[in-house]
Design an enzyme around this catalytic site. Structure first.
Site, PDB file in Angstrom:
ATOM      1  N   ASP A   1       0.991  -1.261  -0.007  1.00 67.34           N
ATOM      2  CA  ASP A   1      -0.130  -0.028  -0.130  1.00 67.34           C
ATOM      3  C   ASP A   1       0.881   1.264   0.086  1.00 67.34           C
ATOM      4  O   ASP A   1       2.148   1.402   0.354  1.00 67.34           O
ATOM      5  CB  ASP A   1      -1.016  -0.035   1.106  1.00 67.34           C
TER       6      ASP A   1
ATOM      7  N   GLU B   1      -0.658  -1.967   5.240  1.00 65.98           N
ATOM      8  CA  GLU B   1       0.251  -2.000   6.211  1.00 65.98           C
ATOM      9  C   GLU B   1       0.268  -0.627   6.962  1.00 65.98           C
ATOM     10  O   GLU B   1       0.340  -0.422   8.302  1.00 65.98           O
ATOM     11  CB  GLU B   1       1.646  -2.220   5.938  1.00 65.98           C
ATOM     12  N   GLU B   2      -0.035   0.549   6.269  1.00 65.35           N
ATOM     13  CA  GLU B   2       0.063   1.996   7.040  1.00 65.35           C
ATOM     14  C   GLU B   2      -1.067   2.066   7.715  1.00 65.35           C
ATOM     15  O   GLU B   2      -1.205   3.142   8.491  1.00 65.35           O
ATOM     16  CB  GLU B   2       0.014   2.849   5.597  1.00 65.35           C
TER      17      GLU B   2
ATOM     18  N   ARG C   1      18.450  -7.614  14.388  1.00 66.30           N
ATOM     19  CA  ARG C   1      18.600  -7.686  15.702  1.00 66.30           C
ATOM     20  C   ARG C   1      17.685  -9.033  16.173  1.00 66.30           C
ATOM     21  O   ARG C   1      16.656  -8.887  15.500  1.00 66.30           O
ATOM     22  CB  ARG C   1      18.284  -6.634  16.560  1.00 66.30           C
TER      23      ARG C   1
ATOM     24  N   HIS D   1       7.754   8.585   4.359  1.00 65.00           N
ATOM     25  CA  HIS D   1       6.659   9.315   4.468  1.00 65.00           C
ATOM     26  C   HIS D   1       6.693  10.789   4.332  1.00 65.00           C
ATOM     27  O   HIS D   1       6.023  11.588   4.411  1.00 65.00           O
ATOM     28  CB  HIS D   1       5.900   9.207   5.846  1.00 65.00           C
TER      29      HIS D   1
HETATM   30 NI    NI Z   1       6.423   1.188   5.615  1.00 67.99          NI
END
Ligand code: NI
Length: 403
Positions: free
Chosen positions: A91, A149-150, A189, A376
Site C-alpha cells: 500500500d 500496512e500503513e 537484531r 513518509h
Molecule cells: Ni513502511
C-alpha cells in the site's frame, strides 16, 4: 531450526548473485510501474492485478482476494521440507508526491512514500527466481502480498483468513527498505526491532465563559495544558528507564476566540514501547492522569484508547539466520548494522506473534543522489540498486531455511 548445511561455496554464491543481478532491470521497471500507480490500503486493486498478471504469466500458483486485495503465491519445491513465508506490503500513503522524476505518482494525493513499491517488486523478483529454481528447493515458500500496512492493518485479517495454514508456515521473513540506513548496509537484531503502537483521542469537557470572568468557568485549555504536561511523567517517572517508551501528544485543539474561555479541548496522541509488559500499563497511567487532572478542576473527559500494532519481535534463531546470510550478501565495508531498532511500528508484528521469524531493514538511502529523504516525506525515494540485494537476501534465506 537453523539448518546445519555446509556454507555454500563461493562459486555457488557468485552464481546466485549473477542470476539475481540479471533481474535488476526488471525489478526497476516493476517498482517504477507500481510507484506511478500508488493505491491506499485495501484499495490496492491495480497493484493486485499487476502482481496476479505476473504470477499467471510465470505459471506460479496463487490465491487472490485474501483480506480484500491480498495475494499468496505458492512455490512448492521438488523435495518436501519446511515452509517459509515471505511477506511484502503493497500500500501507499495519502501524500502528494513532490519528486520530479519520470516515474512520479500519477494518482493525485497518493504516493509510495514508504518504499512498499520496492517491497512488492522485490517479492515478485523473489517469486520469479525461486520458481525457476524450484527443482533445488526442499520445502515450500509462500509469498504473502498484504494490503494496508500503513493502517488499519492488513496482516491481521490475512492471518484470520488462514494464510499461515495449508500448508502451515514454520517461519516468516520480511524486509523494509530503510532510508535511516545508507545503501550497502542491513540492520537486524534478535528481539524487539520495532515498537508497539497505541493511539488515543481524548475530549476534555469543562465549562466555557467570558475571558474576563474565569471564576465562572472550567477552562478546558488550562485542563488540557496540564494533561499534556502530566502525560510526560508516564515515561519519565513510571516506566523503567531501561525500557524505551514514548508518549506523544500530536494534536491539541481548543477555543474559538481570544476572549472566550473554551469549554472543550481535544487532544490525541500515540504511545510506543518495546517491552510487552508495558501493554495495558501505559494506557492505565494515561487514563489515571487524565481522570486526576480533570477531577482537580471539576472537568470531565471522554477517552478513546486502542492498540494498533504490537511490537515487532524477532526470533533469536531466525535473526541469526538472517544475520549470517547478510554477512555474505552485504559486502560493503559498512556491512551489517547490529542492534538496529526504531520506535516506528509495523504490522509484520502480527505474523511474528504467530510464528518465529525475522524482519530486517535494508539500507536504501543515498545522499549523493539526494535519495535520503525520510519515509513518509513528499520527496521520499530510495536507491533502486538495493532491489536485487533484497531478492538475494530472500533467496539466500530460503536456501538456508529450506534445504
Ligand atoms: Ni513502511
Amino acid at each position: 531450526m537453523v539448518s546445519t548445511v555446509p556454507t555454500p561455496t563461493d562459486t555457488h554464491l557468485a552464481n546466485v548473485r549473477l542470476e539475481i543481478r540479471n533481474l535488476q532491470a526488471q525489478l526497476v521497471l516493476w517498482r517504477r510501474k507500481l510507484h506511478q500507480n500508488p493505491e491506499l490500503g485495501f484499495k490496492e486493486h491495480q497493484t493486485a492485478t499487476f502482481i496476479t498478471q505476473k504470477l499467471t504469466e510465470w505459471g506460479i500458483p496463487h490465491e487472490t482476494g485474501i483480506a480484500q486485495t491480498g495475494i499468496v503465491a505458492m512455490i512448492p519445491g521438488d523435495k518436501p521440507g519446511k515452509v517459509l513465508g515471505i511477506r511484502a506490503d503493497m500500500d501507499a500513503l495519502p501524500i502528494q508526491e513532490e519528486n520530479d522524476v519520470p516515474y512520479r505518482s500519477q494518482n493525485d494525493g497518493v504516493m509510495h512514500a514508504c518504499g512498499h513499491d520496492g517491497h512488492t517488486a522485490i517479492a515478485l523478483g523473489t517469486a520469479y527466481y525461486l520458481w525457476q529454481q524450484r527443482d533445488r528447493l526442499a520445502g515450500t515458500v509462500k509469498i504473502i502480498f498484504q494490503p494496508a500496512e500503513e493502517g488499519p492493518g492488513g496482516a491481521k485479517p490475512m492471518i484470520e483468513a488462514g494464510v499461515l495454514q495449508n500448508p502451515a508456515v514454520d517461519a516468516m521473513i520480511g524486509l523494509h527498505l530503510w532510508n535511516n540506513l545508507p545503501v550497502g548496509t542491513l540492520g537486524v537484531r534478535s528481539g524487539p526491532l520495532m515498537a508497539a503502537v497505541e493511539c488515543f483521542r481524548c475530549t476534555l469537557l469543562g465549562k466555557g465563559g467570558h475571558g474576563a470572568m474565569p471564576h465562572q468557568t472550567t477552562d478546558a485549555v488550562l485542563v488540557g495544558s496540564q494533561v499534556v504536561n502530566a502525560l510526560q511523567t508516564v515515561v519519565a517517572r513510571n516506566v523503567d528507564p531501561l525500557d524505551s517508551a514514548v508518549v506523544t501528544v500530536g494534536t491539541f485543539h481548543a477555543g474559538t476566540a481570544l476572549n472566550v474561555i473554551a469549554d472543550t479541548a481535544h487532544i490525541s496522541g500515540t504511545v510506543r514501547y518495546f517491552n510487552p509488559k508495558l501493554e495495558g500499563f501505559i494506557q492505565q497511567r494515561i487514563e489515571a492522569i487524565i481522570a486526576g487532572v480533570c477531577a482537580s478542576h471539576g472537568a470531565s473527559y471522554d477517552l478513546d484508547y486502542w492498540q494498533l500494532y504490537p511490537a515487532t519481535v524477532n526470533d533469536g534463531e531466525m535473526a541469526a539466520l538472517v544475520q549470517s546470510v547478510a554477512s555474505e550478501v552485504i559486502e560493503t565495508p559498512l556491512g551489517v548494522v547490529p542492534e538496529c531498532q526504531t520506535m516506528g511500528g509495523e504490522d509484520m508484528s502480527f505474523f511474528l506473534r504467530e510464528v518465529p521469524g525475522c524482519y530486517f531493514f535494508l539500507g536504501a538511502a543515498n545522499g549523493a543522489k539526494q535519495l535520503d529523504f525520510p519515509h513518509h516525506h513528499p520527496r521520499f525515494d530510495f536507491d533502486e540498486s538495493v532491489l536485487c540485494v533484497g531478492v538475494e537476501m530472500f533467496a539466500r534465506c530460503v536456501e538456508r531455511f529450506c534445504s
